[in-house]
Design a protein around this motif. Structure first.
Motif, PDB file in Angstrom:
ATOM      1  N   HIS A   1      -4.747  13.241  -5.755  1.00  0.00           N
ATOM      2  CA  HIS A   1      -3.782  12.311  -4.668  1.00  0.00           C
ATOM      3  C   HIS A   1      -4.414  10.697  -4.939  1.00  0.00           C
ATOM      4  O   HIS A   1      -5.636  10.747  -4.707  1.00  0.00           O
ATOM      5  N   PHE A   2      -3.505   9.826  -5.073  1.00  0.00           N
ATOM      6  CA  PHE A   2      -3.896   8.572  -5.515  1.00  0.00           C
ATOM      7  C   PHE A   2      -3.639   7.601  -4.281  1.00  0.00           C
ATOM      8  O   PHE A   2      -2.419   7.556  -3.830  1.00  0.00           O
ATOM      9  N   VAL A   3      -4.328   6.802  -3.588  1.00  0.00           N
ATOM     10  CA  VAL A   3      -4.238   6.011  -2.454  1.00  0.00           C
ATOM     11  C   VAL A   3      -4.484   4.465  -2.969  1.00  0.00           C
ATOM     12  O   VAL A   3      -5.529   4.300  -3.542  1.00  0.00           O
ATOM     13  N   MET A   4      -3.456   3.911  -2.688  1.00  0.00           N
ATOM     14  CA  MET A   4      -3.306   2.801  -3.431  1.00  0.00           C
ATOM     15  C   MET A   4      -3.227   1.475  -2.126  1.00  0.00           C
ATOM     16  O   MET A   4      -2.352   1.528  -1.623  1.00  0.00           O
ATOM     17  N   LEU A   5      -4.636   0.707  -2.056  1.00  0.00           N
ATOM     18  CA  LEU A   5      -4.440  -0.009  -0.915  1.00  0.00           C
ATOM     19  C   LEU A   5      -4.219  -1.549  -1.068  1.00  0.00           C
ATOM     20  O   LEU A   5      -4.191  -1.976  -2.162  1.00  0.00           O
ATOM     21  N   ASN A   6      -3.769  -2.370   0.028  1.00  0.00           N
ATOM     22  CA  ASN A   6      -3.591  -3.712  -0.154  1.00  0.00           C
ATOM     23  C   ASN A   6      -4.616  -4.571   0.654  1.00  0.00           C
ATOM     24  O   ASN A   6      -4.612  -4.239   1.804  1.00  0.00           O
ATOM     25  N   CYS A   7      -5.433  -4.879  -0.078  1.00  0.00           N
ATOM     26  CA  CYS A   7      -6.501  -5.840   0.554  1.00  0.00           C
ATOM     27  C   CYS A   7      -5.956  -7.396   0.857  1.00  0.00           C
ATOM     28  O   CYS A   7      -7.046  -7.969   1.321  1.00  0.00           O
ATOM     29  N   ASN A   8      -4.867  -7.666   0.858  1.00  0.00           N
ATOM     30  CA  ASN A   8      -4.449  -8.928   1.385  1.00  0.00           C
ATOM     31  C   ASN A   8      -4.004  -9.146   2.666  1.00  0.00           C
ATOM     32  O   ASN A   8      -3.559 -10.369   3.041  1.00  0.00           O
ATOM     33  N   GLU A   9      -3.956  -8.038   3.421  1.00  0.00           N
ATOM     34  CA  GLU A   9      -3.061  -8.120   4.775  1.00  0.00           C
ATOM     35  C   GLU A   9      -3.775  -9.141   5.702  1.00  0.00           C
ATOM     36  O   GLU A   9      -2.944  -9.618   6.380  1.00  0.00           O
ATOM     37  N   THR A  10      -4.948  -9.186   5.985  1.00  0.00           N
ATOM     38  CA  THR A  10      -5.292  -9.781   6.770  1.00  0.00           C
ATOM     39  C   THR A  10      -6.133 -11.233   6.508  1.00  0.00           C
ATOM     40  O   THR A  10      -6.622 -11.908   7.117  1.00  0.00           O
TER      41      THR A  10
ATOM     42  N   TYR B   1       0.931  -1.282   0.022  1.00  0.00           N
ATOM     43  CA  TYR B   1       0.019  -0.024   0.021  1.00  0.00           C
ATOM     44  C   TYR B   1       0.841   1.239  -0.109  1.00  0.00           C
ATOM     45  O   TYR B   1       2.014   1.326   0.720  1.00  0.00           O
ATOM     46  N   TYR B   2       0.376   2.326  -1.101  1.00  0.00           N
ATOM     47  CA  TYR B   2       1.172   3.352  -1.185  1.00  0.00           C
ATOM     48  C   TYR B   2       0.499   4.531  -1.863  1.00  0.00           C
ATOM     49  O   TYR B   2      -0.657   4.409  -1.928  1.00  0.00           O
ATOM     50  N   SER B   3       0.923   5.515  -1.719  1.00  0.00           N
ATOM     51  CA  SER B   3       0.100   6.839  -2.644  1.00  0.00           C
ATOM     52  C   SER B   3       1.326   7.617  -3.303  1.00  0.00           C
ATOM     53  O   SER B   3       2.386   7.479  -3.200  1.00  0.00           O
ATOM     54  N   TYR B   4       0.491   8.415  -3.994  1.00  0.00           N
ATOM     55  CA  TYR B   4       1.488   9.314  -5.015  1.00  0.00           C
ATOM     56  C   TYR B   4       0.550  10.625  -5.596  1.00  0.00           C
ATOM     57  O   TYR B   4      -0.828  10.287  -5.295  1.00  0.00           O
TER      58      TYR B   4
END
Length: 506
Positions: free
Chosen positions: A275-284, A266-269
């Motif tokens: 502003h773009f927010v890129m999430l990681n839905c695999n964490e849990t 997960y990161y942003s730029y």
């Protein structure tokens, strides 16, 4: 994986631009340790494959590069030179030289190699980063091994700090056969042809069917073609990409500080005023299955809140979230516990997005096209005030100052499709489609692939490989405009056509 030769050769040109790697601005991110890369003298030189150009933290001054070679090559050379009126063609004798890192990939596919592919058992992975670039500038680059004369070249453009821009949104290529990989690759090619001024491609996860099978990555990325070397990609991991290290192996990104990158990043730029927010839905998730929560750890949610708050305070006009398993969809996964349950994304993440002032949430995972109304923190839809305006020769309805995010499921770039979900609080008076839930959507059609009947051997899904989709998204000072395209393999000469248009104005 373990890397050797991680250093930087930073040079300065007369134009005054400096580049670097590992200079304290970014750290190349890798996920696992699989041993030290050494030259296999018996290996063929081969070709450079799976070249990926990505954003790093500062999209105006940095780029990340990832590529694969045979085990004959352990050098990770990157050369970059600015395109100017006096240097309209690449002249790498004047280039900046950057030395990156080489590793043994996490994926070590032992299965027989299908036609037209390689396996990472025979490959090395390379990464390098260029920093100190000029904003809104085109550069020539090449990656490879100078000692072997082995190169792959293209162009990239750094982000602007202001002004309108367009990009491509695409989701779920997920091919499980070679022919399906060619089909998904053709969607990327057609998207790039349809939106020739796109600055980058966002990919909403499930790039492959099995993240640990390396030849599936070959099927897609080795068949998109030349134009793919001349764009930047901003990907997130889907649940099919979460095999430990496989996503991170293929993309050089700047993960949030202290985050676990084994299943995704997960990161942003920023790009211009967005502003773009890129999430990681695999964490849990556990072994690819939901645990019943919203798929984000408390640490990621805390980061999300701070990241968006800081971006808006810094002047970002638009906030766009990209996530694989989104809160509002209309197909199979809409009733999954991690989306619809008491701790699921619809009841926990969606209110956060609304309160933080997110404008658009781009999703994947559900393999259908659908678009919500703006949805408030209390899970009700905004009463839309629409204004019709001309955009690229089309009349587009812009919702005026909605104050809540629109949720978009963009369909799929690949073969797999789902029917519309009839089990969402089923209402017998609505033929199985609950009006309270589907009333939250402006667009909630049955999958357009349904006309081709059920899939062979699986009556729960439409036949595969008939319908693909992608979006062109344009962000301007006070307007966000979306044109959604469809490809039907059985009509219109397989050319993209428009199925939906909408906009947000504020």
């Amino acid at each position: 994986m373990k890397f050797f030769n991680k250093k930087v050769l930073s040079l300065f040109l007369s134009i005054g631009v400096s580049f670097g790697l590992g200079n304290g601005v970014n750290t190349v991110a890798f996920a696992a340790t699989t041993g030290v890369a050494t030259v296999d003298q018996a290996a063929p030189i081969g070709a450079i494959t799976k070249v990926m150009v990505t954003f790093l933290k500062d999209s105006t001054t940095e780029k990340g590069f990832t590529w694969y070679t045979s085990r004959k090559s352990i050098a990770s050379d990157l050369q970059v030179v600015e395109q100017t009126s006096t240097n309209p063609l690449p002249n790498f004798t004047k280039a900046i030289n950057i030395v990156g890192s080489c590793a043994i990939p996490s994926n070590k596919t032992d299965a027989p190699t299908p036609t037209g592919t390689t396996t990472s058992k025979l490959e090395y992975l390379h990464k390098a980063e260029a920093t100190g670039l000029k904003a809104n500038t085109t550069y020539f680059y090449r990656v490879g091994d100078a000692s072997l004369g082995l190169w792959s070249a293209g162009t990239f453009q750094t982000a602007s700090t202001s002004g309108a821009f367009s990009y491509i949104d695409i989701a779920d290529p997920q091919a499980k056969e070679y022919d399906e990989g060619l089909l998904a690759a053709s969607t990327f090619k057609k998207a790039l042809d349809t939106v020739p001024d796109s600055k980058f491609i966002q990919i909403s996860g499930d790039l492959v069917d099995k993240g640990n099978v390396e030849y599936e990555w070959d099927w897609l990325f080795n068949n998109i073609g030349r134009k793919f070397l001349n764009t930047t990609i901003a990907p997130i991991a889907g649940n099919h990409d979460e095999y430990k290290g496989s996503f991170t192996d293929h993309f050089d990104l700047t993960p949030a500080a202290g985050s676990d990158i084994s299943t995704g990043v997960y990161y942003s730029y920023n790009y211009s005023n967005a502003h773009f927010v890129m999430l990681n839905c695999n964490e849990t998730a556990e072994n690819g299955l939901s645990t019943g929560n919203n798929n984000l750890t408390p640490a990621q949610i805390a980061w999300l809140k701070k990241d968006i708050t800081d971006a808006k305070a810094a002047g970002s006009k638009w906030v766009i979230v990209n996530m694989h398993k989104g809160p509002y969809s209309t197909s199979n996964h809409a009733t999954d516990i991690d989306l619809a349950g008491s701790g699921g994304a619809r009841k926990t993440l969606a209110p956060i997005f609304a309160k933080l002032g997110v404008d658009l949430v781009l999703q994947g995972h559900d393999h259908i096209y659908a678009r919500s109304k703006p949805i408030k923190a209390d899970s009700t839809a905004v009463t839309e005030t629409l204004k019709t305006e001309s955009f690229q020769g089309h009349n587009v309805n812009y919702v005026q100052n909605p104050g809540a995010p629109v949720y978009l499921i963009p369909g799929t770039a690949g073969p797999k499709v789902y029917y519309k979900n009839k089990s969402i609080v089923s209402d017998p008076n609505a033929n199985g489609y609950d009006p309270k839930f589907y009333g939250l959507f402006d667009k909630a059609d049955e999958n357009h692939a349904a006309i081709y009947g059920a899939a062979t051997g699986d009556l729960s899904r439409p036949e595969r490989s008939n319908i693909q989709n992608f979006e062109s998204i344009t962000v301007d000072a006070n307007k966000l405009s979306v044109i959604s395209y469809e490809i039907d393999q059985n009509r219109n000469s397989k050319a993209p056509y428009i199925i939906d248009m909408f906009g947000i104005e504020k």
